[in-house]
Design a protein around this motif. Structure first.
Motif, PDB file in Angstrom:
ATOM      1  N   UNK A 101     153.641  26.771 145.769  1.00 32.90           N
ATOM      2  CA  UNK A 101     152.905  27.114 146.983  1.00 32.90           C
ATOM      3  C   UNK A 101     151.881  26.034 147.286  1.00 32.90           C
ATOM      4  N   UNK A 102     151.777  25.650 148.541  1.00 30.17           N
ATOM      5  CA  UNK A 102     150.875  24.571 148.954  1.00 30.17           C
ATOM      6  C   UNK A 102     149.664  25.123 149.677  1.00 30.17           C
ATOM      7  N   UNK A 103     148.473  24.735 149.195  1.00 26.19           N
ATOM      8  CA  UNK A 103     147.216  25.004 149.896  1.00 26.19           C
ATOM      9  C   UNK A 103     146.773  23.676 150.491  1.00 26.19           C
ATOM     10  N   UNK A 104     146.822  23.509 151.824  1.00 26.65           N
ATOM     11  CA  UNK A 104     146.598  22.197 152.430  1.00 26.65           C
ATOM     12  C   UNK A 104     145.120  21.892 152.654  1.00 26.65           C
ATOM     13  N   UNK A 105     144.862  20.615 152.966  1.00 24.19           N
ATOM     14  CA  UNK A 105     143.536  20.213 153.421  1.00 24.19           C
ATOM     15  C   UNK A 105     143.256  20.863 154.776  1.00 24.19           C
ATOM     16  N   UNK A 106     141.960  21.101 155.053  1.00 26.22           N
ATOM     17  CA  UNK A 106     141.527  21.562 156.378  1.00 26.22           C
ATOM     18  C   UNK A 106     142.435  22.678 156.890  1.00 26.22           C
ATOM     19  N   UNK A 109     143.237  23.742 160.609  1.00 24.33           N
ATOM     20  CA  UNK A 109     144.080  22.917 161.481  1.00 24.33           C
ATOM     21  C   UNK A 109     145.560  23.108 161.185  1.00 24.33           C
ATOM     22  N   UNK A 110     145.895  23.749 160.055  1.00 23.59           N
ATOM     23  CA  UNK A 110     147.290  23.995 159.720  1.00 23.59           C
ATOM     24  C   UNK A 110     147.775  25.362 160.201  1.00 23.59           C
ATOM     25  N   UNK A 111     146.862  26.194 160.690  1.00 21.26           N
ATOM     26  CA  UNK A 111     147.256  27.495 161.212  1.00 21.26           C
ATOM     27  C   UNK A 111     147.627  27.368 162.685  1.00 21.26           C
ATOM     28  N   UNK A 112     148.626  28.121 163.104  1.00 15.63           N
ATOM     29  CA  UNK A 112     149.040  28.089 164.509  1.00 15.63           C
ATOM     30  C   UNK A 112     147.954  28.732 165.367  1.00 15.63           C
ATOM     31  N   UNK A 113     147.377  27.997 166.334  1.00 16.61           N
ATOM     32  CA  UNK A 113     146.185  28.492 167.035  1.00 16.61           C
ATOM     33  C   UNK A 113     146.424  29.699 167.933  1.00 16.61           C
ATOM     34  N   UNK A 114     147.671  29.940 168.386  1.00 12.96           N
ATOM     35  CA  UNK A 114     147.920  31.018 169.348  1.00 12.96           C
ATOM     36  C   UNK A 114     148.462  32.275 168.684  1.00 12.96           C
ATOM     37  N   UNK A 115     148.432  32.311 167.342  1.00 15.64           N
ATOM     38  CA  UNK A 115     148.914  33.491 166.627  1.00 15.64           C
ATOM     39  C   UNK A 115     147.866  33.945 165.634  1.00 15.64           C
ATOM     40  N   UNK A 153     140.750  30.289 165.555  1.00 14.64           N
ATOM     41  CA  UNK A 153     139.450  29.829 166.050  1.00 14.64           C
ATOM     42  C   UNK A 153     138.351  30.875 165.816  1.00 14.64           C
ATOM     43  N   UNK A 154     138.735  32.099 165.486  1.00 16.37           N
ATOM     44  CA  UNK A 154     137.765  33.155 165.208  1.00 16.37           C
ATOM     45  C   UNK A 154     137.405  33.241 163.717  1.00 16.37           C
ATOM     46  N   UNK A 155     138.058  32.426 162.903  1.00 12.35           N
ATOM     47  CA  UNK A 155     137.818  32.447 161.462  1.00 12.35           C
ATOM     48  C   UNK A 155     136.800  31.380 161.078  1.00 12.35           C
ATOM     49  N   UNK A 162     140.929  30.982 152.885  1.00 14.72           N
ATOM     50  CA  UNK A 162     141.486  32.137 152.189  1.00 14.72           C
ATOM     51  C   UNK A 162     142.827  32.559 152.783  1.00 14.72           C
ATOM     52  N   UNK A 163     142.952  32.446 154.093  1.00 10.89           N
ATOM     53  CA  UNK A 163     144.248  32.710 154.720  1.00 10.89           C
ATOM     54  C   UNK A 163     145.280  31.714 154.208  1.00 10.89           C
ATOM     55  N   UNK A 164     144.888  30.445 154.089  1.00  7.87           N
ATOM     56  CA  UNK A 164     145.811  29.423 153.596  1.00  7.87           C
ATOM     57  C   UNK A 164     146.256  29.729 152.165  1.00  7.87           C
ATOM     58  N   UNK A 165     145.343  30.216 151.334  1.00  9.73           N
ATOM     59  CA  UNK A 165     145.705  30.569 149.961  1.00  9.73           C
ATOM     60  C   UNK A 165     146.630  31.790 149.960  1.00  9.73           C
ATOM     61  N   UNK A 166     146.358  32.765 150.852  1.00  5.13           N
ATOM     62  CA  UNK A 166     147.248  33.920 150.960  1.00  5.13           C
ATOM     63  C   UNK A 166     148.653  33.482 151.367  1.00  5.13           C
ATOM     64  N   UNK A 167     148.745  32.532 152.310  1.00  2.00           N
ATOM     65  CA  UNK A 167     150.047  32.019 152.721  1.00  2.00           C
ATOM     66  C   UNK A 167     150.745  31.326 151.552  1.00  2.00           C
ATOM     67  N   UNK A 168     149.975  30.585 150.739  1.00  2.61           N
ATOM     68  CA  UNK A 168     150.569  29.900 149.585  1.00  2.61           C
ATOM     69  C   UNK A 168     151.067  30.892 148.546  1.00  2.61           C
ATOM     70  N   UNK A 169     150.450  32.084 148.490  1.00  2.00           N
ATOM     71  CA  UNK A 169     150.840  33.104 147.515  1.00  2.00           C
ATOM     72  C   UNK A 169     151.932  34.032 148.039  1.00  2.00           C
ATOM     73  N   UNK A 170     152.306  33.882 149.312  1.00  2.00           N
ATOM     74  CA  UNK A 170     153.210  34.855 149.937  1.00  2.00           C
ATOM     75  C   UNK A 170     154.558  34.951 149.236  1.00  2.00           C
TER      76      UNK A 170
END
Length: 315
Positions: A101-106, A109-115, A153-155, A162-170
Motif C-alpha cells: 500500500x502506498x501513502x503518497x507525498x502531499x 493533491x492525490x485525492x480527486x477534488x470533486x469526490x 478541499x474541506x479536509x 489520514x484518508x491517504x493512509x486509509x486508502x493505503x490500508x483498503x
C-alpha cells in the motif's frame, strides 16, 4: 532489519536494486545504486537522506511506476512476486494495494477534488476486494466516519493524510510504503502521522518510511538506512545508529538538527550524473564533504554485527 539477502520470513526484500535513467547523448542519472534491504513484520524501516538522493525513485521502482527511460537491475521480492521483472498486469492485480500500500507525498493533491473521501475509499475497497468497510477504516486511522463525507478541499492537511493512509490500508496489504508522508505538515501533525504508521506496523505489517525528516524517523523507526547520492551508506537498528553514527554523513545529518547544534554539512551533494566519474576519482563520493579525511575509498557496505557501514567503519 538487515542489509543483504537470504532472510526467512521478510515481507519485502531488496537485493542490489539499482536504477539509472538514460538521457541519450547527455549520459545517465544514477538514481539508486545496489540498495539491499529487508522489511520485517512488525517493524518500521526509515530510509533517510537529503532530498534528491534517490529515496523516492527506489519506492517507484518497487511499484513499477518508473518512466520508460529507466534501467532497473537487481531483485525485489514480496511473497512469491519478483517486483522488478513482473509484468504490469501482475503489479496492477496482485501487488499495488494488495501486497504494497502506498501513502503518497502531499496527500491532499492525490485525492480527486470533486469526490468525497468516502466515495474514493469505497471505490478502493471495491477494487481491492477488502473485507473492511469505510467507517471501520476511518476509525482505524483516527477519523470520525462523518469526516469521510467531506471533499478534499474541506479536509485539513492531517485529515487528508489520514484518508491517504486509509486508502493505503483498503486492500489490507502486509507492507506500507510511505513516501515523504509528512511533507507540508506542522510538527504536531507530523508526530500524529508517523505514530499512526507505527501503529499499522504493530498490527503485523511492515512499514518503509521514506523521509528527509530525521526527527520523525527518530520518533518511530525500529531500523534505519541512510542514503547518500544513490547509495545506502549506513544501516542498522535505529536506536544504535542515531545514538552512535559510524558514517560521517549520518553524523552530519544528526548534527544539523536543533538538538545537534544546527551545524550543516559543508558543501552540497554531487549531481547524480557525475557519480561514476567521482567514484573513479575519489572512491567514496562523500569524500569531498567528509570532515574526517579518513575515507577508505570503498563505497561498499560492510557488516559489523547487526550494523552496516560504507567507507568509514569504526576502528
Amino acid at each position: 532489519m538487515s542489509v543483504g539477502s537470504g532472510s526467512t520470513g521478510s515481507l519485502l526484500e531488496l537485493d542490489r536494486l539499482s536504477v539509472r535513467f538514460l538521457l541519450g547523448r547527455r549520459g545517465e542519472v544514477r538514481a539508486v545504486t545496489d540498495a539491499s534491504l529487508r522489511l520485517e513484520r512488525g517493524r518500521v524501516l526509515a530510509l533517510v537522506g537529503e532530498s534528491g538522493c534517490g529515496k523516492s525513485v527506489l519506492a517507484s521502482a518497487l511499484l513499477g511506476l518508473l518512466p520508460a527511460n529507466a534501467q532497473v537491475r537487481g531483485r525485489a521480492v514480496t511473497g512469491d512476486v519478483e517486483l522488478l521483472s513482473a509484468p504490469e498486469q501482475v503489479l496492477a492485480e496482485r501487488v499495488r494495494g494488495r501486497r504494497i500500500g502506498l501513502v503518497p507525498q502531499s496527500a491532499g493533491t492525490h485525492l480527486t477534488p470533486v469526490r468525497t473521501a468516502r466515495s474514493q475509499l469505497v471505490e478502493a475497497i471495491r477494487a481491492l476486494g477488502s473485507g473492511a468497510g469505510p467507517d471501520e477504516l476511518a476509525e482505524r486511522v483516527g477519523l470520525r466516519p462523518d469526516e469521510l463525507d467531506h471533499y478534499p478541499h474541506e479536509l485539513s492537511g492531517g485529515m487528508a493524510q489520514r484518508v491517504a493512509i486509509a486508502l493505503a490500508l483498503a486492500g489490507d496489504p502486509p507492507v506500507l510504503l510511505a513516501d515523504e508522508p509528512t511533507t507540508g505538515l506542522d510538527r504536531p501533525l507530523v508526530h500524529r502521522t508517523v505514530d499512526l504508521l507505527a501503529e499499522t506496523a504493530a498490527d503485523d505489517r511492515a512499514v518503509l518510511l521514506i523521509t528527509h525528516d530525521l526527527t520523525a524517523a527518530k520518533r518511530v523507526a525500529t531500523d534505519v538506512a541512510v542514503m547518500y547520492a544513490s547509495r545506502i551508506v549506513e544501516a542498522g537498528p535505529a536506536e544504535e545508529v542515531f545514538a552512535d553514527p559510524w558514517h560521517p554523513y549520518t553524523a552530519g545529518l544528526l548534527g544539523a538538527l536543533p538538538e545537534g547544534g544546527f551545524e550543516p554539512i559543508p558543501g552540497h551533494p554531487p549531481a547524480l550524473t557525475e557519480l561514476d566519474r567521482l567514484e573513479r576519482e575519489w572512491g567514496c563520493v562523500f569524500c569531498q564533504r567528509c570532515p574526517s579525511g579518513s575515507c577508505t575509498g570503498d563505497p561498499e557496505l560492510r557488516a559489523h554485527g547487526d550494523r552496516w557501514v560504507a567507507a568509514h567503519p569504526p576502528c
